[in-house]
Design an enzyme around this catalytic site. Structure first.
Site, PDB file in Angstrom:
ATOM      1  N   LEU A  49      94.274 -44.744  28.463  1.00 47.17           N
ATOM      2  CA  LEU A  49      95.116 -43.629  28.010  1.00 47.17           C
ATOM      3  C   LEU A  49      96.051 -44.043  26.888  1.00 47.17           C
ATOM      4  O   LEU A  49      96.256 -43.296  25.935  1.00 47.17           O
ATOM      5  CB  LEU A  49      95.941 -43.058  29.168  1.00 47.17           C
ATOM      6  CG  LEU A  49      95.300 -41.958  29.989  1.00 47.17           C
ATOM      7  CD1 LEU A  49      96.260 -41.499  31.087  1.00 47.17           C
ATOM      8  CD2 LEU A  49      94.856 -40.788  29.148  1.00 47.17           C
ATOM      9  N   CYS A  50      96.637 -45.222  26.996  1.00 44.46           N
ATOM     10  CA  CYS A  50      97.555 -45.694  25.957  1.00 44.46           C
ATOM     11  C   CYS A  50      96.814 -45.923  24.641  1.00 44.46           C
ATOM     12  O   CYS A  50      97.341 -45.618  23.567  1.00 44.46           O
ATOM     13  CB  CYS A  50      98.280 -46.956  26.413  1.00 44.46           C
ATOM     14  SG  CYS A  50      99.341 -46.666  27.855  1.00 44.46           S
TER      15      CYS A  50
END
Length: 158
Positions: A49-50
């Protein structure tokens, strides 16, 4: 007993900070003054996600530059990990490491969160826009990664 987490709001003075950055430099609130800045707090470099969020910001970086914004990502990662993240993803903006999470705490971006049904202390994915005088013009806690860029475009008028 821990203190209640900080919750910043529009119009608040941005908390001061001075952090080491990928590539061996430093970034501070005082250095950012004079132009708007976008701070985004994320849990960990090189995680799915990052990485998606970082690459979305990379792919739209010119839009922020055109509006005068300096983009700064802040995570609790050690600088060596941030260096790898910048290199691997070709990130054009500043990444800063807040291993003590003092800056994240000052912004309310560190605290209790739910991970897979367990309550843990960690980074709360958050984004802040700061004007040239150091005043918060946008505050969003618990940012949804897929809609991050569209939200910023709408709220910052980009």
């Amino acid at each position: 007993m821990t203190a209640a987490p900080v919750k910043l709001a529009l119009g608040d003075q941005a908390p001061d900070f001075d952090l080491p950055t990928a590539g061996g430099g430093r970034v501070s609130l005082s250095e950012l003054r004079g132009a708007p800045a976008l701070l985004w707090f994320y849990p960990a470099a090189n995680t799915s996600l990052c990485t998606k969020q970082a690459c979305d910001l990379r792919d739209n970086h010119q839009m922020f530059l055109d509006a005068g914004y300096r983009v700064v990502g802040i995570s609790p990662d050690p600088i060596a990990e941030l260096d790898r993240f910048v290199e691997k993803q070709e990130l054009p903006y500043t990444l800063a490491g807040d291993e003590s999470h003092q800056v994240m705490e000052a912004y309310g971006a560190w605290g209790e969160k739910n991970m897979y049904g367990k309550k843990v202390q960690g980074t709360i994915r958050s984004t802040f826009a700061i004007d040239a005088e150091g005043i918060l013009t946008f505050v969003k806690y618990r940012v949804g990664t897929p809609k991050h860029i569209a939200l910023l475009q709408e709220k910052l008028g980009l």
